[in-house]
Design an enzyme around this catalytic site. Structure first.
Site, PDB file in Angstrom:
ATOM      1  N   SER A 146       0.856  -1.196   0.000  1.00 25.55           N
ATOM      2  CA  SER A 146       0.000   0.000   0.000  1.00 25.55           C
ATOM      3  C   SER A 146       0.880   1.230   0.000  1.00 25.55           C
ATOM      4  O   SER A 146       1.895   1.274   0.717  1.00 25.55           O
ATOM      5  CB  SER A 146      -0.892   0.031   1.228  1.00 25.55           C
ATOM      6  OG  SER A 146      -1.560   1.283   1.298  1.00 25.55           O
ATOM      7  N   TYR A 159      -1.997  -0.942  10.334  1.00 32.12           N
ATOM      8  CA  TYR A 159      -2.100  -1.312   8.910  1.00 32.12           C
ATOM      9  C   TYR A 159      -0.822  -0.903   8.161  1.00 32.12           C
ATOM     10  O   TYR A 159      -0.261  -1.684   7.375  1.00 32.12           O
ATOM     11  CB  TYR A 159      -3.337  -0.631   8.310  1.00 32.12           C
ATOM     12  CG  TYR A 159      -3.529  -0.862   6.830  1.00 32.12           C
ATOM     13  CD1 TYR A 159      -4.100  -2.026   6.347  1.00 32.12           C
ATOM     14  CD2 TYR A 159      -3.116   0.106   5.904  1.00 32.12           C
ATOM     15  CE1 TYR A 159      -4.280  -2.233   4.986  1.00 32.12           C
ATOM     16  CE2 TYR A 159      -3.290  -0.090   4.541  1.00 32.12           C
ATOM     17  CZ  TYR A 159      -3.872  -1.260   4.092  1.00 32.12           C
ATOM     18  OH  TYR A 159      -4.029  -1.457   2.746  1.00 32.12           O
TER      19      TYR A 159
HETATM   20  N1  LIG Z   1      -8.679  -0.731  -1.877  1.00 34.07           N
HETATM   21  C1  LIG Z   1      -7.697   0.102  -1.616  1.00 34.07           C
HETATM   22  O1  LIG Z   1      -7.888   1.330  -1.678  1.00 34.07           O
HETATM   23  C2  LIG Z   1      -6.311  -0.395  -1.325  1.00 34.07           C
HETATM   24  C3  LIG Z   1      -5.254   0.519  -1.301  1.00 34.07           C
HETATM   25  C4  LIG Z   1      -3.970   0.066  -1.024  1.00 34.07           C
HETATM   26  C5  LIG Z   1      -3.763  -1.271  -0.780  1.00 34.07           C
HETATM   27  N2  LIG Z   1      -4.803  -2.140  -0.795  1.00 34.07           N
HETATM   28  C6  LIG Z   1      -4.505  -3.549  -0.550  1.00 34.07           C
HETATM   29  O2  LIG Z   1      -5.058  -4.324  -1.582  1.00 34.07           O
HETATM   30  C7  LIG Z   1      -5.419  -5.609  -1.087  1.00 34.07           C
HETATM   31  C8  LIG Z   1      -6.871  -5.863  -1.391  1.00 34.07           C
HETATM   32  O3  LIG Z   1      -7.647  -4.847  -0.770  1.00 34.07           O
HETATM   33  P1  LIG Z   1      -9.197  -4.670  -1.047  1.00 34.07           P
HETATM   34  O4  LIG Z   1      -9.446  -3.216  -0.999  1.00 34.07           O
HETATM   35  O5  LIG Z   1      -9.611  -5.440  -2.226  1.00 34.07           O
HETATM   36  O6  LIG Z   1      -9.783  -5.295   0.312  1.00 34.07           O
HETATM   37  P2  LIG Z   1     -11.112  -6.152   0.569  1.00 34.07           P
HETATM   38  O7  LIG Z   1     -11.421  -6.035   2.019  1.00 34.07           O
HETATM   39  O8  LIG Z   1     -12.180  -5.764  -0.398  1.00 34.07           O
HETATM   40  O9  LIG Z   1     -10.652  -7.631   0.197  1.00 34.07           O
HETATM   41  C9  LIG Z   1      -9.804  -8.356   1.020  1.00 34.07           C
HETATM   42  C10 LIG Z   1     -10.104  -9.828   0.827  1.00 34.07           C
HETATM   43  O10 LIG Z   1      -9.280 -10.550   1.753  1.00 34.07           O
HETATM   44  C11 LIG Z   1     -10.092 -11.487   2.436  1.00 34.07           C
HETATM   45  N3  LIG Z   1      -9.565 -11.744   3.782  1.00 34.07           N
HETATM   46  C12 LIG Z   1      -9.615 -10.912   4.845  1.00 34.07           C
HETATM   47  N4  LIG Z   1      -9.106 -11.513   5.916  1.00 34.07           N
HETATM   48  C13 LIG Z   1      -8.720 -12.746   5.535  1.00 34.07           C
HETATM   49  C14 LIG Z   1      -8.134 -13.850   6.207  1.00 34.07           C
HETATM   50  N5  LIG Z   1      -7.879 -13.813   7.534  1.00 34.07           N
HETATM   51  N6  LIG Z   1      -7.859 -14.962   5.506  1.00 34.07           N
HETATM   52  C15 LIG Z   1      -8.149 -15.027   4.181  1.00 34.07           C
HETATM   53  N7  LIG Z   1      -8.707 -14.027   3.481  1.00 34.07           N
HETATM   54  C16 LIG Z   1      -9.006 -12.895   4.170  1.00 34.07           C
HETATM   55  C17 LIG Z   1     -11.480 -10.852   2.490  1.00 34.07           C
HETATM   56  O11 LIG Z   1     -12.509 -11.817   2.713  1.00 34.07           O
HETATM   57  C18 LIG Z   1     -11.561 -10.169   1.136  1.00 34.07           C
HETATM   58  O12 LIG Z   1     -12.094 -11.003   0.137  1.00 34.07           O
HETATM   59  C19 LIG Z   1      -5.102  -5.586   0.402  1.00 34.07           C
HETATM   60  O13 LIG Z   1      -3.816  -6.138   0.608  1.00 34.07           O
HETATM   61  C20 LIG Z   1      -5.100  -4.112   0.722  1.00 34.07           C
HETATM   62  O14 LIG Z   1      -4.329  -3.831   1.864  1.00 34.07           O
HETATM   63  C21 LIG Z   1      -6.078  -1.738  -1.053  1.00 34.07           C
END
Ligand SMILES: NC(=O)c1ccc[n+]([C@@H]2O[C@H](COP(=O)([O-])OP(=O)(O)OC[C@H]3O[C@@H](n4cnc5c(N)ncnc54)[C@H](O)[C@@H]3O)[C@@H](O)[C@H]2O)c1
Length: 252
Positions: A146, A159
């Site tokens: 991130s 985080y």
């Molecule tokens: N969306 C954003 O703005 C953003 C920005 C920077 C980084 N990220 C990173 O991108 C990645 C995806 O983020 P997202 O926004 O799609 O999040 P999200 O919450 O929509 O998806 C995360 C997924 O991980 C699964 N998950 C959560 N805990 C779990 C566990 N203990 N075991 C197995 N699976 C588990 C959830 O069920 C979900 O399907 C993450 O690593 C997040 O930190 C997202």
């Protein structure tokens, strides 16, 4: 036999039930990958796999809780049973509703929960699946970091520490796994229009909007090409790196 740059290569994408993980899986599937969608949410994961299969992608769901070592071990047995893996995308994380407290307001339980999934979970999954990638003669690991870890966003300390840890782990893994022809890289998105970002306060969306070099919201589609590139043959000499995909919000 699929065609495409990743034809029939077995790849696990964690957290692929929705959001960025699902977008990444869809992109790798379009390149011909044979996918395992790993997620704690069976309802999301099953639906996502069915959706991809309906589009002609090879996709199977496997349940896993990254916080539980036994669960990760059981997942590894399932996904390595057929044949060696080629790749792993460490995407799953607690990214939803984790913000809001300054570091001195966070409980130890909150810290442990986020680090336990995002960083320890990434270690557990990597440790469990890398032997299969080695057995297959090499491949790719990509972690989703991130840009918040570079910017140092406020009220998100656990985080951010977890995501900084993931990019540091990437550097360490690249040296451990280079001798086995495995590249390891981090792709770090900025704030992206996705389900989890709907929980992010409006002021943070505004901060990104005003400070990106490219003046538009980030979409999941903006990220997936970078992951596909790093998973592919043309990235065979790139390892230990962090590729920031955020429209120029933080300049790495
Ligand atoms: N969306 C954003 O703005 C953003 C920005 C920077 C980084 N990220 C990173 O991108 C990645 C995806 O983020 P997202 O926004 O799609 O999040 P999200 O919450 O929509 O998806 C995360 C997924 O991980 C699964 N998950 C959560 N805990 C779990 C566990 N203990 N075991 C197995 N699976 C588990 C959830 O069920 C979900 O399907 C993450 O690593 C997040 O930190 C997202």
């Amino acid at each position: 036999m699929s065609s495409g740059a990743l034809a029939d290569r077995a790849i696990v994408v964690t957290g692929a039930g929705r959001g960025l993980g699902l977008a990444i899986a869809r992109r790798l599937g379009a390149d011909g990958a044979d996918l395992w969608l790993a997620d704690i949410r069976a309802d999301w994961g099953e639906a996502a796999a069915a959706d991809l299969r309906a589009d002609g992608v090879k996709a199977r769901f496997v349940q896993v809780d990254l916080a539980q070592e036994d669960s990760v071990r059981a997942m590894a047995e399932v996904v390595t049973a057929d044949r060696p893996l080629y790749g792993l995308v460490n995407n799953a994380a607690l990214a939803d509703g984790v913000g809001g407290k300054a570091i001195h307001e966070l409980s130890v339980a909150e810290w442990d929960r986020v680090l336990g999934v995002n960083l320890r979970g990434t270690f557990l999954v990597s440790r469990a699946l890398v032997p299969s990638i080695i057995a297959g003669g090499g491949g790719r690991v990509v972690a989703i970091g991130s840009d918040a870890a570079l910017y140092g966003s406020p009220r998100l300390g656990h985080y951010i520490a977890s995501k900084g840890g993931v990019s540091a782990l990437t550097r360490a893994m690249s040296r451990d796994l280079g001798p086995h022809q495995i590249t390891v890289n981090t792709v770090s998105p900025g704030l992206t229009e996705s389900e989890s970002a709907s929980m992010v306060p409006a002021e943070r969306h505004e901060l990104y909007r005003l400070n990106r070099a490219l003046d538009r919201p980030q979409q999941p589609a903006d990220l997936v090409g970078a992951v596909a590139f790093l998973m592919g043959d043309e990235a065979s000499f790139i390892t230990g790196q962090q590729l920031v995909v955020n429209g120029g919000f933080v300049l790495n």
